[in-house]
Design an enzyme around this catalytic site. Structure first.
Site, PDB file in Angstrom:
ATOM      1  N   LYS A 161       0.896  -1.148   0.168  1.00  0.00           N
ATOM      2  CA  LYS A 161       0.067   0.180  -0.126  1.00  0.00           C
ATOM      3  C   LYS A 161       0.782   1.199  -0.021  1.00  0.00           C
ATOM      4  O   LYS A 161       1.187   1.612   0.935  1.00  0.00           O
ATOM      5  CB  LYS A 161      -0.944  -0.053   1.361  1.00  0.00           C
ATOM      6  CG  LYS A 161      -2.068   0.933   1.018  1.00  0.00           C
ATOM      7  CD  LYS A 161      -3.078   0.439   1.998  1.00  0.00           C
ATOM      8  CE  LYS A 161      -4.276   1.538   2.243  1.00  0.00           C
ATOM      9  NZ  LYS A 161      -5.155   1.653   0.956  1.00  0.00           N
TER      10      LYS A 161
HETATM   11  N1  PPE Z   1      -7.626  -1.572  -3.002  1.00  0.00           N
HETATM   12  C1  PPE Z   1      -7.212  -0.337  -2.643  1.00  0.00           C
HETATM   13  C2  PPE Z   1      -6.438   0.349  -4.206  1.00  0.00           C
HETATM   14  C3  PPE Z   1      -7.294   0.243  -1.701  1.00  0.00           C
HETATM   15  O1  PPE Z   1      -7.022   1.549  -1.533  1.00  0.00           O
HETATM   16  C4  PPE Z   1      -7.921  -0.316  -0.664  1.00  0.00           C
HETATM   17  C5  PPE Z   1      -8.197   0.307   0.761  1.00  0.00           C
HETATM   18  C6  PPE Z   1      -8.283  -1.598  -0.723  1.00  0.00           C
HETATM   19  C7  PPE Z   1      -8.212  -2.280  -2.058  1.00  0.00           C
HETATM   20  C8  PPE Z   1      -9.096  -2.658   0.413  1.00  0.00           C
HETATM   21  O2  PPE Z   1      -8.019  -2.832   1.291  1.00  0.00           O
HETATM   22  P1  PPE Z   1      -8.547  -3.142   2.708  1.00  0.00           P
HETATM   23  O3  PPE Z   1      -8.759  -1.771   3.421  1.00  0.00           O
HETATM   24  O4  PPE Z   1      -7.357  -3.831   3.345  1.00  0.00           O
HETATM   25  O5  PPE Z   1      -9.674  -4.047   2.655  1.00  0.00           O
HETATM   26  N2  PPE Z   1      -8.188   1.941   0.622  1.00  0.00           N
HETATM   27  C9  PPE Z   1      -7.881   2.387   1.765  1.00  0.00           C
HETATM   28  C10 PPE Z   1      -7.846   3.991   1.411  1.00  0.00           C
HETATM   29  C11 PPE Z   1      -8.714   4.765   1.083  1.00  0.00           C
HETATM   30  C12 PPE Z   1      -8.780   6.317   1.149  1.00  0.00           C
HETATM   31  O6  PPE Z   1      -9.174   7.061   0.271  1.00  0.00           O
HETATM   32  O7  PPE Z   1      -7.676   6.804   1.768  1.00  0.00           O
HETATM   33  C13 PPE Z   1      -8.899   2.144   3.064  1.00  0.00           C
HETATM   34  O8  PPE Z   1     -10.060   1.668   2.615  1.00  0.00           O
HETATM   35  O9  PPE Z   1      -8.868   2.450   4.133  1.00  0.00           O
END
Ligand code: PPE
Length: 312
Positions: A161
């Site tokens: 990330k």
């Molecule tokens: N894909 C991406 C690109 C992504 O940023 C997230 C989380 C996910 C999948 C889902 O990951 P998880 O949270 O582990 O289930 N995105 C984070 C950031 C959002 C933001 O605008 O800042 C979040 O959901 O916290």
């Protein structure tokens, strides 16, 4: 747009500093090149009044893994950072909140090849409501396939990330929002569904869930993993496979998931109504299971929760 709601304290490089003093130099390396990693975590107040952080350990392990694959030195252990997040939530007195740990290349030298800058590590917490709106959680959102692709698996390290990766998400999200959609769906460089700008994507076809494979250019979402587990408990099969955009158009239901977006139904993609055009029954079931686990009365997954006592 409403600004971020301040909390009293931010953990920064091992100490608590007042929110307004958690600052870095304008020549910090990450500000120029995006070299850093972060997390997004939520803490919820449970039905019994106690507060708990959802899958904290897994998020902090992913932060550490993100730093490792990027070769960004991380001066703290997963244990230390996990304890620091709990302390930050408690000290700020928040019963539920969004948690943003970040580690990035700080001030020192500039230049892409810089190796020796100190890594700055910070943990901030603040209240953050439904990412795509309450209405979206209940009735679904409209999304569009982006004109931007998710970069090839050999162009970015999607299992991390990484701050810089999000410029691609921002391009897609701004384009979608400007055209009146809530979210952007990104295809990979082979034309298959990868993920949304900040969520993983699932299709429901019959009694099976379909989602892009972990091997593709997607973040290995912790919510994605949670829902795969909950679906299995509900007797719903899950298949990870490459999906085309028209497979989503024809699916019975589509939903997106992530820490911020939780479980958000998709009611329309590229001006095509998905299924019944509102939250479908499988999405509703999984959404209810999810909310029950994170903040409800379901204690079967308490191993995913780290409890803390908010200080008044
Ligand atoms: N894909 C991406 C690109 C992504 O940023 C997230 C989380 C996910 C999948 C889902 O990951 P998880 O949270 O582990 O289930 N995105 C984070 C950031 C959002 C933001 O605008 O800042 C979040 O959901 O916290």
């Amino acid at each position: 747009m409403a600004g971020i709601q301040k909390s009293p304290w931010i953990w920064m490089d091992g100490a608590f500093v007042p929110w307004d003093e958690a600052q870095v130099h304008v020549l910090a390396h990450a500000l120029h090149y995006g070299f850093g990693v972060f997390e997004g975590i939520r803490a919820y107040q449970r039905a019994d009044g106690r507060s708990a952080i959802f899958r904290l350990r897994e998020h902090m392990q992913r932060l550490s893994d993100s730093a490792r694959i990027m070769t960004l030195p991380l001066p703290y252990s997963v244990d230390t950072l996990t304890a620091a997040v709990l302390e930050t939530c408690a000290k700020n007195g928040l019963r539920s909140c969004y948690i943003r740990p970040i580690a990035f290349s700080g001030y020192g030298a500039l230049g892409v090849g810089t190796l020796d800058n100190p890594t700055v590590v910070a943990i901030a917490v603040w209240p953050w409501g439904a990412y795509l709106g309450e209405e979206g959680l209940n009735n679904g959102v409209r999304i569009k396939t982006s004109t931007f692709s998710r970069p090839h698996v050999n162009s970015q390290l999607h299992k991390g990330k990484v701050i810089g990766h999000y410029v691609n998400s921002i391009l897609a999200k701004r384009e979608a929002n400007a055209e009146g959609y809530s979210e952007a769906l990104l295809l990979d460089t082979n034309g298959y569904v990868s993920e949304a700008s900040g969520e993983n994507v699932f299709a429901v076809i019959g009694d099976t869930l379909y989602t892009a494979p972990f091997s593709g250019p997607i973040l290995g979402g912790i919510t994605r993993d949670t829902l795969i587990t909950l679906a299995a408990e509900e007797g719903i099969g899950v298949k990870e496979m490459s999906l085309t955009r028209d497979t989503l158009y024809l699916a019975d239901e589509v939903f997106m998931c992530g820490t911020a977006a939780e479980v958000t139904p998709v009611r329309e993609i590229d001006r095509r109504v998905v299924g019944s055009g509102t939250r479908g029954p499988v999405t509703k079931r999984l959404q209810e299971r999810y909310f029950d686990v994170v903040r409800g009365a379901d204690d079967r997954h308490d191993q995913w929760l780290s409890f803390y006592e908010p200080q008044s």
